[in-house]
Design a protein around this motif. Structure first.
Motif, PDB file in Angstrom:
ATOM      1  N   GLY A   2     -16.679  -1.116  11.982  1.00  0.00           N
ATOM      2  CA  GLY A   2     -15.969  -1.518  11.211  1.00  0.00           C
ATOM      3  C   GLY A   2     -16.348  -0.997   9.897  1.00  0.00           C
ATOM      4  N   ASN A   3     -17.212  -0.972   9.279  1.00  0.00           N
ATOM      5  CA  ASN A   3     -17.800  -0.199   7.922  1.00  0.00           C
ATOM      6  C   ASN A   3     -17.467   1.093   7.922  1.00  0.00           C
ATOM      7  N   PHE A   4     -17.557   1.924   9.077  1.00  0.00           N
ATOM      8  CA  PHE A   4     -17.295   3.303   9.036  1.00  0.00           C
ATOM      9  C   PHE A   4     -15.654   3.382   8.829  1.00  0.00           C
ATOM     10  N   PHE A   5     -15.085   2.801   9.475  1.00  0.00           N
ATOM     11  CA  PHE A   5     -13.649   3.318   9.325  1.00  0.00           C
ATOM     12  C   PHE A   5     -13.153   2.683   7.635  1.00  0.00           C
ATOM     13  N   ASP A   6     -13.633   1.573   7.336  1.00  0.00           N
ATOM     14  CA  ASP A   6     -13.164   1.179   5.948  1.00  0.00           C
ATOM     15  C   ASP A   6     -13.882   2.145   4.932  1.00  0.00           C
ATOM     16  N   ASP A   7     -15.115   2.595   5.206  1.00  0.00           N
ATOM     17  CA  ASP A   7     -15.568   3.647   4.157  1.00  0.00           C
ATOM     18  C   ASP A   7     -14.404   4.960   4.330  1.00  0.00           C
ATOM     19  N   LEU A   8     -14.142   5.423   5.608  1.00  0.00           N
ATOM     20  CA  LEU A   8     -13.362   6.288   5.540  1.00  0.00           C
ATOM     21  C   LEU A   8     -12.012   6.289   4.831  1.00  0.00           C
ATOM     22  N   TYR A   9     -11.518   5.113   5.271  1.00  0.00           N
ATOM     23  CA  TYR A   9     -10.147   4.928   4.666  1.00  0.00           C
ATOM     24  C   TYR A   9     -10.129   4.804   3.072  1.00  0.00           C
ATOM     25  N   GLN A  10     -11.210   4.042   2.603  1.00  0.00           N
ATOM     26  CA  GLN A  10     -11.462   4.067   1.175  1.00  0.00           C
ATOM     27  C   GLN A  10     -11.653   5.616   0.538  1.00  0.00           C
ATOM     28  N   LYS A  11     -12.523   6.504   1.161  1.00  0.00           N
ATOM     29  CA  LYS A  11     -12.296   7.882   0.849  1.00  0.00           C
ATOM     30  C   LYS A  11     -11.074   8.292   0.868  1.00  0.00           C
ATOM     31  N   VAL A  12     -10.263   8.375   1.747  1.00  0.00           N
ATOM     32  CA  VAL A  12      -9.279   9.207   2.051  1.00  0.00           C
ATOM     33  C   VAL A  12      -7.966   8.586   1.202  1.00  0.00           C
ATOM     34  N   PHE A  13      -7.923   7.373   1.300  1.00  0.00           N
ATOM     35  CA  PHE A  13      -6.654   6.708   0.688  1.00  0.00           C
ATOM     36  C   PHE A  13      -6.785   6.203  -0.673  1.00  0.00           C
ATOM     37  N   LYS A  14      -7.800   5.920  -1.312  1.00  0.00           N
ATOM     38  CA  LYS A  14      -8.335   5.281  -2.433  1.00  0.00           C
ATOM     39  C   LYS A  14      -9.389   6.159  -3.083  1.00  0.00           C
ATOM     40  N   SER A  15      -8.712   6.809  -4.090  1.00  0.00           N
ATOM     41  CA  SER A  15      -9.788   7.901  -4.932  1.00  0.00           C
ATOM     42  C   SER A  15     -10.390   6.967  -5.798  1.00  0.00           C
ATOM     43  N   SER A  16     -11.132   7.107  -6.238  1.00  0.00           N
ATOM     44  CA  SER A  16     -12.121   6.174  -7.384  1.00  0.00           C
ATOM     45  C   SER A  16     -11.747   6.833  -8.516  1.00  0.00           C
ATOM     46  N   GLU A  17     -11.459   8.084  -8.688  1.00  0.00           N
ATOM     47  CA  GLU A  17     -10.978   8.813  -9.994  1.00  0.00           C
ATOM     48  C   GLU A  17      -9.645   8.024 -10.207  1.00  0.00           C
ATOM     49  N   LYS A  18      -9.603   7.986 -11.733  1.00  0.00           N
ATOM     50  CA  LYS A  18      -8.448   7.340 -12.181  1.00  0.00           C
ATOM     51  C   LYS A  18      -7.502   8.418 -12.665  1.00  0.00           C
ATOM     52  N   ILE A  19      -6.165   8.170 -12.085  1.00  0.00           N
ATOM     53  CA  ILE A  19      -5.119   9.463 -12.663  1.00  0.00           C
ATOM     54  C   ILE A  19      -4.749   9.313 -13.873  1.00  0.00           C
ATOM     55  N   PRO A  20      -4.906  10.474 -14.481  1.00  0.00           N
ATOM     56  CA  PRO A  20      -4.108  10.143 -15.908  1.00  0.00           C
ATOM     57  C   PRO A  20      -2.704  10.059 -16.166  1.00  0.00           C
ATOM     58  N   LEU A  21      -2.514   9.319 -17.050  1.00  0.00           N
ATOM     59  CA  LEU A  21      -1.132   9.196 -17.441  1.00  0.00           C
ATOM     60  C   LEU A  21      -0.425  10.514 -17.667  1.00  0.00           C
ATOM     61  N   ASN A  22       0.939  10.633 -17.257  1.00  0.00           N
ATOM     62  CA  ASN A  22       1.565  12.148 -17.664  1.00  0.00           C
ATOM     63  C   ASN A  22       3.056  11.721 -17.254  1.00  0.00           C
ATOM     64  N   HIS A  23       4.075  11.474 -18.327  1.00  0.00           N
ATOM     65  CA  HIS A  23       5.186  11.128 -18.109  1.00  0.00           C
ATOM     66  C   HIS A  23       6.146  11.698 -19.028  1.00  0.00           C
ATOM     67  N   LYS A  24       7.297  12.059 -18.586  1.00  0.00           N
ATOM     68  CA  LYS A  24       8.287  12.641 -19.224  1.00  0.00           C
ATOM     69  C   LYS A  24       9.816  11.924 -18.929  1.00  0.00           C
ATOM     70  N   GLU A  25      10.556  11.775 -20.155  1.00  0.00           N
ATOM     71  CA  GLU A  25      11.757  11.396 -20.080  1.00  0.00           C
ATOM     72  C   GLU A  25      12.811  11.790 -21.152  1.00  0.00           C
ATOM     73  N   ASN A  26      14.137  11.901 -20.791  1.00  0.00           N
ATOM     74  CA  ASN A  26      14.900  12.080 -21.919  1.00  0.00           C
ATOM     75  C   ASN A  26      15.482  10.544 -22.130  1.00  0.00           C
ATOM     76  N   PHE A  27      15.867  10.516 -23.455  1.00  0.00           N
ATOM     77  CA  PHE A  27      16.359   9.161 -23.902  1.00  0.00           C
ATOM     78  C   PHE A  27      17.463   9.521 -25.074  1.00  0.00           C
ATOM     79  N   GLU A  28      18.374   8.627 -25.406  1.00  0.00           N
ATOM     80  CA  GLU A  28      19.322   8.829 -26.476  1.00  0.00           C
ATOM     81  C   GLU A  28      19.097   7.724 -27.717  1.00  0.00           C
TER      82      GLU A  28
END
Length: 197
Positions: A2-28
């Motif tokens: 179970g630990n092997f698959f849990d570790d693999l899942y964590q590595k593939v689907f949950k990156s430890s790196e935080k994704i920086p904020l980057n958002h653009k929108e139009n407004f009035e």
């Protein structure tokens, strides 16, 4: 196992790196905001702030610094300036200037193309950029005549870092296409931007 698959899942689907904020929108903006900015620019406070920035710009051309500090932007295809947020500016006057400059560009015959907001994370700070973008009105030139670009395309930006005012920037960029007339003098643009109304 179970630990092997849990570790693999964590590595593939949950990156430890935080994704920086980057958002653009139009407004009035609300019509009331524009009216408030116009009224403010005609008030004693508005006139004094605009005169102070214009004076700082003139001093900067002589290589002297005045408060608020102005930075001159000058290249072959673009001219402009930036105003650092410092005394005598306040959060209110900083926002009012952004809107008042936009109203004054419209009064020079421009059409607003967009108003957008961009949020991005840079070095663990959130940078917010609100930007007006203006173009000269579309026109069909007479035969063998060149198209007027007025003073070029104009962008006005208001930058804050972590919700704290940082600086305002106004930039006119020119067309170098042979179909267009040369831009009108930038000093004339400044006169229109800072004119008492």
């Amino acid at each position: 196992m179970g630990n092997f698959f849990d570790d693999l899942y964590q590595k593939v689907f949950k990156s430890s790196e935080k994704i920086p904020l980057n958002h653009k929108e139009n407004f009035e903006l609300k019509e009331l905001d524009n009216e408030v900015a116009v009224t403010w620019s005609k008030s004693t406070e508005g006139i004094e702030v605009l005169e102070k920035i214009y004076k700082s710009y003139a001093f900067k051309k002589l290589q002297l610094n005045e408060s608020p500090q102005v930075h001159i932007l000058d290249s072959k295809y673009a001219k402009g300036f930036a105003v650092t947020y410092e005394e005598p500016l306040t959060p209110k006057t900083f926002s009012m200037l952004f809107l008042a400059f936009a109203q004054r560009v419209l009064a020079l015959g421009y059409k607003q193309v967009s108003l957008d907001r961009k949020l991005e994370e840079i070095n663990e700070q959130v940078r917010s950029t609100e930007k007006f973008y203006f173009k000269p009105p579309l026109q069909i030139p007479e035969e063998n005549a060149l198209i007027s670009q007025l003073y070029g395309n104009v962008a006005i930006e208001k930058i804050t870092l972590n919700n704290q005012p940082s600086y305002l920037k106004i930039l006119a960029t020119f067309y170098s296409d042979r179909l267009y007339e040369d831009p009108k003098p930038f000093d004339e643009f400044l006169d229109g931007l800072f004119e008492k109304r």
